[in-house]
Design a protein around this motif. Sequence first.
Motif, mmCIF file in Angstrom:
data_model
loop_
_atom_site.group_PDB
_atom_site.id
_atom_site.type_symbol
_atom_site.label_atom_id
_atom_site.label_comp_id
_atom_site.label_asym_id
_atom_site.label_seq_id
_atom_site.Cartn_x
_atom_site.Cartn_y
_atom_site.Cartn_z
ATOM 1 N N MET A 261 44.520 -5.218 15.371
ATOM 2 C CA MET A 261 44.570 -4.189 15.879
ATOM 3 C C MET A 261 43.644 -3.064 15.745
ATOM 4 O O MET A 261 43.308 -2.744 14.631
ATOM 5 N N ILE A 262 42.705 -2.483 16.900
ATOM 6 C CA ILE A 262 41.844 -1.509 16.581
ATOM 7 C C ILE A 262 42.182 -0.274 17.538
ATOM 8 O O ILE A 262 43.086 -0.776 18.448
ATOM 9 N N PHE A 263 41.796 0.958 17.499
ATOM 10 C CA PHE A 263 41.949 1.807 18.242
ATOM 11 C C PHE A 263 40.442 2.265 18.506
ATOM 12 O O PHE A 263 39.775 2.729 17.655
ATOM 13 N N ARG A 264 40.156 2.218 19.838
ATOM 14 C CA ARG A 264 38.749 2.504 20.229
ATOM 15 C C ARG A 264 38.854 3.971 20.940
ATOM 16 O O ARG A 264 39.614 4.275 21.893
ATOM 17 N N LYS A 265 38.045 4.699 20.480
ATOM 18 C CA LYS A 265 38.045 6.064 20.876
ATOM 19 C C LYS A 265 37.694 6.312 22.354
ATOM 20 O O LYS A 265 36.652 5.412 22.922
ATOM 21 N N LEU A 266 38.456 7.131 22.920
ATOM 22 C CA LEU A 266 38.023 7.726 24.352
ATOM 23 C C LEU A 266 37.179 8.788 24.510
ATOM 24 O O LEU A 266 37.429 9.608 23.669
ATOM 25 N N ASP A 267 36.328 8.794 25.481
ATOM 26 C CA ASP A 267 35.552 10.169 25.840
ATOM 27 C C ASP A 267 36.598 11.238 26.140
ATOM 28 O O ASP A 267 36.512 12.390 26.083
ATOM 29 N N ASP A 268 37.773 10.773 26.923
ATOM 30 C CA ASP A 268 38.679 11.750 27.420
ATOM 31 C C ASP A 268 40.131 11.514 27.136
ATOM 32 O O ASP A 268 40.377 10.232 26.611
ATOM 33 N N HIS A 269 40.749 12.197 27.707
ATOM 34 C CA HIS A 269 42.366 12.056 27.626
ATOM 35 C C HIS A 269 42.562 10.722 28.921
ATOM 36 O O HIS A 269 41.963 10.739 29.652
ATOM 37 N N PRO A 270 43.579 9.979 28.342
ATOM 38 C CA PRO A 270 44.179 8.956 29.396
ATOM 39 C C PRO A 270 44.334 9.881 30.531
ATOM 40 O O PRO A 270 44.902 10.827 30.746
ATOM 41 N N GLY A 271 44.212 9.240 31.958
ATOM 42 C CA GLY A 271 44.675 9.891 33.204
ATOM 43 C C GLY A 271 46.002 10.210 32.953
ATOM 44 O O GLY A 271 46.274 11.351 33.723
ATOM 45 N N ASN B 103 42.109 16.189 18.146
ATOM 46 C CA ASN B 103 41.392 16.303 18.995
ATOM 47 C C ASN B 103 40.596 15.118 19.652
ATOM 48 O O ASN B 103 39.391 14.918 19.990
ATOM 49 N N ARG B 104 41.447 14.029 19.494
ATOM 50 C CA ARG B 104 40.723 12.768 20.220
ATOM 51 C C ARG B 104 41.758 11.760 20.431
ATOM 52 O O ARG B 104 42.827 11.643 19.858
ATOM 53 N N TYR B 105 41.540 11.166 21.765
ATOM 54 C CA TYR B 105 42.516 10.307 22.110
ATOM 55 C C TYR B 105 41.831 8.578 22.168
ATOM 56 O O TYR B 105 40.442 8.671 21.917
ATOM 57 N N SER B 106 42.538 7.670 21.804
ATOM 58 C CA SER B 106 42.043 6.476 21.635
ATOM 59 C C SER B 106 43.010 5.423 22.398
ATOM 60 O O SER B 106 44.046 5.693 22.813
ATOM 61 N N VAL B 107 42.563 4.044 22.399
ATOM 62 C CA VAL B 107 43.336 2.892 23.011
ATOM 63 C C VAL B 107 43.318 2.028 22.318
ATOM 64 O O VAL B 107 42.583 1.701 21.564
ATOM 65 N N ALA B 108 44.594 1.406 21.722
ATOM 66 C CA ALA B 108 44.717 0.360 21.086
ATOM 67 C C ALA B 108 44.359 -1.061 21.819
ATOM 68 O O ALA B 108 44.567 -1.315 23.037
ATOM 69 N N GLU B 109 43.601 -1.811 21.035
ATOM 70 C CA GLU B 109 43.195 -3.066 21.614
ATOM 71 C C GLU B 109 43.254 -4.149 20.380
ATOM 72 O O GLU B 109 43.041 -3.972 19.316
ATOM 73 N N LEU B 110 43.844 -5.544 20.960
ATOM 74 C CA LEU B 110 43.546 -6.542 19.988
ATOM 75 C C LEU B 110 42.322 -7.349 19.931
ATOM 76 O O LEU B 110 41.891 -7.686 21.143
#
Length: 139
Positions: free
Chosen positions: A62-72, A45-52
């Motif tokens: 490396m962290i994963f920041r939660k997204l409010d929606d799915h990637p486009g 139930n959640r998407y995130s984006v990886a960031e350094l």
Amino acid sequence: MIVDITVAKQILKTAKAILLIDWPSPDVPRALVDAGFTVYGYSPNRYSVAELVDDGTGTKKMIFRKLDDHPGSVDIVNVFRPEEELEGIVKEHVLPLGAKTLWLHPPVASAWARSYAGQNHLAFVEGIDIAEIAGTLAV
């Protein structure tokens, strides 16, 4: 289309965004980010984006920041989940996000996914570690 290592490398060279549905180690998203890809992760139930990010000592963490929606959209969906989950993953992620490639992370393999990809004009990769290929492309 089922691809070999040469074609898998070409697929990665033209891709920009990759969605990981689970992964066997932190080396996988790290290798992809290091190679310049936008890397998304999915957990129930959640998407995130990886960031350094700098951890304060000059080392990148490396962290994963939660997204409010799915990637486009994404170019590749890389899956490290049991075969019985693949049909749901295709319906919930591969198709809605417009992925052109379904990549099964070893040792995941699936006759159903191979057949589905072929019938639906998706590139299909199995038996090839995406992180290893990305490591040969890293900038």
